[in-house]
Design a protein around this motif. Structure first.
Motif, PDB file in Angstrom:
ATOM      1  N   VAL A 199       0.807  -1.179  -0.118  1.00  9.87           N
ATOM      2  CA  VAL A 199       0.026   0.130   0.146  1.00  9.87           C
ATOM      3  C   VAL A 199       0.857   1.182  -0.073  1.00  9.87           C
ATOM      4  N   ALA A 200       1.832   1.265   0.772  1.00 10.39           N
ATOM      5  CA  ALA A 200       2.758   2.301   1.003  1.00 10.39           C
ATOM      6  C   ALA A 200       3.655   2.536  -0.315  1.00 10.39           C
ATOM      7  N   LEU A 201       3.948   1.521  -0.979  1.00 11.24           N
ATOM      8  CA  LEU A 201       4.872   1.536  -2.010  1.00 11.24           C
ATOM      9  C   LEU A 201       4.043   1.423  -3.551  1.00 11.24           C
ATOM     10  N   ALA A 202       2.764   1.726  -3.544  1.00 12.58           N
ATOM     11  CA  ALA A 202       1.920   1.380  -4.700  1.00 12.58           C
ATOM     12  C   ALA A 202       2.102   2.470  -5.913  1.00 12.58           C
ATOM     13  N   ASP A 203       2.423   3.733  -5.669  1.00 10.08           N
ATOM     14  CA  ASP A 203       2.945   4.454  -6.688  1.00 10.08           C
ATOM     15  C   ASP A 203       4.031   4.273  -7.376  1.00 10.08           C
ATOM     16  N   HIS A 204       5.010   3.746  -6.564  1.00 12.88           N
ATOM     17  CA  HIS A 204       6.503   3.345  -6.984  1.00 12.88           C
ATOM     18  C   HIS A 204       6.435   1.980  -7.963  1.00 12.88           C
ATOM     19  N   HIS A 205       5.651   1.092  -7.415  1.00 14.14           N
ATOM     20  CA  HIS A 205       5.494  -0.084  -8.029  1.00 14.14           C
ATOM     21  C   HIS A 205       4.761   0.219  -9.291  1.00 14.14           C
ATOM     22  N   ALA A 206       3.425   0.990  -9.291  1.00 11.06           N
ATOM     23  CA  ALA A 206       2.856   1.277 -10.524  1.00 11.06           C
ATOM     24  C   ALA A 206       3.725   1.888 -11.717  1.00 11.06           C
ATOM     25  N   ALA A 207       4.405   2.721 -10.932  1.00 10.60           N
ATOM     26  CA  ALA A 207       5.458   3.573 -12.182  1.00 10.60           C
ATOM     27  C   ALA A 207       6.264   2.721 -12.998  1.00 10.60           C
ATOM     28  N   VAL A 208       6.827   1.966 -12.013  1.00 11.03           N
ATOM     29  CA  VAL A 208       7.942   1.102 -12.569  1.00 11.03           C
ATOM     30  C   VAL A 208       7.111  -0.021 -13.719  1.00 11.03           C
ATOM     31  N   ILE A 209       6.017  -0.534 -13.075  1.00 12.27           N
ATOM     32  CA  ILE A 209       5.357  -1.551 -14.092  1.00 12.27           C
ATOM     33  C   ILE A 209       5.079  -0.937 -15.263  1.00 12.27           C
ATOM     34  N   ARG A 210       4.628   0.403 -15.157  1.00  8.46           N
ATOM     35  CA  ARG A 210       3.994   1.206 -16.421  1.00  8.46           C
ATOM     36  C   ARG A 210       5.163   1.231 -17.554  1.00  8.46           C
ATOM     37  N   THR A 211       6.249   1.913 -16.929  1.00 10.17           N
ATOM     38  CA  THR A 211       7.429   2.058 -17.644  1.00 10.17           C
ATOM     39  C   THR A 211       8.010   0.893 -18.339  1.00 10.17           C
ATOM     40  N   VAL A 212       8.263  -0.019 -17.521  1.00 13.37           N
ATOM     41  CA  VAL A 212       8.910  -1.409 -18.019  1.00 13.37           C
ATOM     42  C   VAL A 212       7.906  -2.017 -19.027  1.00 13.37           C
ATOM     43  N   THR A 213       6.885  -2.243 -18.985  1.00 15.35           N
ATOM     44  CA  THR A 213       5.905  -2.922 -19.539  1.00 15.35           C
ATOM     45  C   THR A 213       5.779  -2.210 -21.171  1.00 15.35           C
ATOM     46  N   THR A 214       5.636  -0.617 -20.930  1.00 19.12           N
ATOM     47  CA  THR A 214       5.763  -0.071 -22.082  1.00 19.12           C
ATOM     48  C   THR A 214       6.895  -0.030 -23.118  1.00 19.12           C
ATOM     49  N   ASP A 215       7.993  -0.058 -22.259  1.00 12.39           N
ATOM     50  CA  ASP A 215       9.266  -0.486 -23.104  1.00 12.39           C
ATOM     51  C   ASP A 215       9.260  -1.597 -23.647  1.00 12.39           C
ATOM     52  N   TRP A 216       8.897  -2.531 -22.935  1.00 16.73           N
ATOM     53  CA  TRP A 216       9.156  -4.022 -23.483  1.00 16.73           C
ATOM     54  C   TRP A 216       7.967  -4.311 -24.694  1.00 16.73           C
ATOM     55  N   TRP A 217       6.934  -3.557 -24.684  1.00 18.05           N
ATOM     56  CA  TRP A 217       6.144  -3.587 -25.958  1.00 18.05           C
ATOM     57  C   TRP A 217       6.738  -2.788 -27.096  1.00 18.05           C
ATOM     58  N   ARG A 218       7.378  -1.622 -26.718  1.00 18.47           N
ATOM     59  CA  ARG A 218       7.698  -0.532 -27.909  1.00 18.47           C
ATOM     60  C   ARG A 218       9.023  -1.745 -28.303  1.00 18.47           C
ATOM     61  N   ALA A 219       9.582  -2.355 -27.538  1.00 14.80           N
ATOM     62  CA  ALA A 219      10.977  -2.987 -28.136  1.00 14.80           C
ATOM     63  C   ALA A 219      10.600  -4.112 -29.074  1.00 14.80           C
ATOM     64  N   TRP A 220       9.519  -4.906 -28.653  1.00 10.87           N
ATOM     65  CA  TRP A 220       9.181  -6.056 -29.027  1.00 10.87           C
ATOM     66  C   TRP A 220       8.178  -6.206 -30.368  1.00 10.87           C
ATOM     67  N   LEU A 221       7.238  -5.188 -29.984  1.00 16.27           N
ATOM     68  CA  LEU A 221       6.077  -4.891 -31.077  1.00 16.27           C
ATOM     69  C   LEU A 221       6.479  -3.910 -32.158  1.00 16.27           C
ATOM     70  N   GLN A 222       7.253  -2.860 -31.983  1.00 14.58           N
ATOM     71  CA  GLN A 222       7.692  -1.881 -32.630  1.00 14.58           C
ATOM     72  C   GLN A 222       9.033  -2.031 -33.154  1.00 14.58           C
ATOM     73  N   GLY A 223      10.090  -2.669 -32.624  1.00 17.14           N
ATOM     74  CA  GLY A 223      11.244  -2.552 -32.690  1.00 17.14           C
ATOM     75  C   GLY A 223      12.000  -1.391 -32.389  1.00 17.14           C
ATOM     76  N   ASP A 224      11.754  -0.784 -31.406  1.00 19.64           N
ATOM     77  CA  ASP A 224      12.046   0.564 -30.828  1.00 19.64           C
ATOM     78  C   ASP A 224      13.598   0.432 -30.246  1.00 19.64           C
ATOM     79  N   ALA A 225      14.766   0.614 -30.878  1.00 16.35           N
ATOM     80  CA  ALA A 225      15.801   0.649 -30.616  1.00 16.35           C
ATOM     81  C   ALA A 225      16.288   1.435 -29.065  1.00 16.35           C
ATOM     82  N   ALA A 226      15.528   2.529 -29.067  1.00 19.40           N
ATOM     83  CA  ALA A 226      15.806   3.355 -27.693  1.00 19.40           C
ATOM     84  C   ALA A 226      14.974   2.556 -26.410  1.00 19.40           C
TER      85      ALA A 226
END
Length: 338
Positions: free
Chosen positions: A291-318
């Motif tokens: 509960v105390a770390l909810a904002d931190h956890h959610a932010a990391v999950i959003r960032t990592v998963t978004t980059d995961w999809w960008r990398a593997w579904l779009q071939g985003d080198a960055a």
């Protein structure tokens, strides 16, 4: 959600249900707009699989068009045990903001309706039969959305047919591993895997009783768990056992995000009521740390998963470069690849 999902495999009969791409039919007429807040356009309706006499509720979120480029990758999301179309809503909104469409599926037999039967009904729904039904729901949905895309149906025409991803939480993570190519006994059928997905993300996965079956998964797989991501219906309180999934996947295009203080509910994506309800039925409250770390956890999950999809579904080198060392991890958090 249930670590021992496959322990009773030998006693379970093969479901007598054949699947074909031509076995679909849509009910309810044109797609209706869903009362779901967030970015983009949200449509919701029910498909009918006549072959299995089964309804499959769905919710499609399409991101806003940008610079006239309307074609977008699509990610399917499968809810956890006792969940619904609301599961993964927070991740769906984040992915829409990044330009991805999402298609949430609801699985009869393991969705929110099971709560009416109490804890016994919830545990009974974590079965191999239900896993097979879920996988066939996913395969049906892929065939249906591609048919709609090819026919130029409004909204669906924007989907990139060669940029599909699959994700899910808990029982939805079991579903994700299965359609990614996990090996099962032949009696379960040969139509569980879906070859048209390019990449996968499993929220709170578990290896089950036959972890060696994971070695046949060769496409990109992101696993996410945390120190308190235990079994809401079992004795495990730590999420350590969930690390077995990553350990048993073959070397290559795999990754694992570990979040210190994250519990099972952390990975449900806000709308997944089942993630916390199971623990409450078992007489357990939620720890203070997630509960105390909810904002931190959610932010990391959003960032990592978004980059995961960008990398593997779009071939985003960055995005590929950022995934080598994700930003925002706190003390105790961990990232692994390969």
């Amino acid at each position: 959600m249930i670590r021992r999902l496959f322990l009773r495999t030998a006693a379970l009969p093969l479901l007598a249900s054949s699947w074909t791409a031509a076995s679909w039919a849509q009910t309810g007429g044109a797609s209706g707009r869903a009362a779901d807040p967030g970015p983009g356009t949200v449509l919701q309706n029910v498909w009918r699989d006549d072959e299995r006499q089964r309804d499959i509720p769905w919710r499609l979120r399409l991101p806003e068009t940008r610079g006239g480029a309307g074609s977008v990758p699509l990610i399917i999301f499968s809810h956890g045990l006792g969940g619904s179309l609301d599961g993964g809503a927070e991740w769906s909104r984040a992915w829409a903001e990044a330009g991805f469409a999402t298609l949430h599926l609801q699985h009869a037999g393991s969705d929110r309706a099971i709560w009416a039967g109490g804890l016994r009904a919830v545990k009974a729904a974590a079965s191999v039969e239900q896993l097979v039904a879920r996988c066939r729901d996913v395969r049906f949905a892929v065939a249906r959305l591609l048919q709609l895309q090819q026919s130029g149906e409004a909204g669906w025409v924007r989907i990139q047919p060669d940029a599909l991803g699959m994700s899910g939480h808990s029982f939805g993570a079991h579903t994700t591993l299965a359609v990614a190519g996990r090996a099962f006994p032949a009696r379960l059928g040969s139509d569980l895997a879906e070859p048209r997905f390019k990449a996968f993300a499993a929220f709170s996965p578990a290896a089950g009783s036959n972890p060696d079956g994971l070695r046949t998964i060769t496409r990109p797989m992101l696993c996410m768990t945390g120190s308190l991501d235990g079994d809401p219906l079992g004795s495990e309180r730590s999420g350590d056992y969930r690390r077995e999934v990553y350990a048993h996947l073959p070397p290559g295009a795999k990754a694992q995000l570990w979040l210190e203080g994250a519990d099972h509910q952390t990975f449900g994506g806000s709308g997944e009521v089942g993630a916390g309800r199971a623990a409450r039925l078992a007489g357990r409250g939620r720890p203070e740390a997630p509960v105390a770390l909810a904002d931190h956890h959610a932010a990391v999950i959003r960032t990592v998963t978004t980059d995961w999809w960008r990398a593997w579904l779009q071939g985003d080198a960055a995005a590929v470069q950022r995934l080598k060392s994700p930003q925002g991890l706190a003390s105790g958090d961990a990232w692994a690849q390969g």
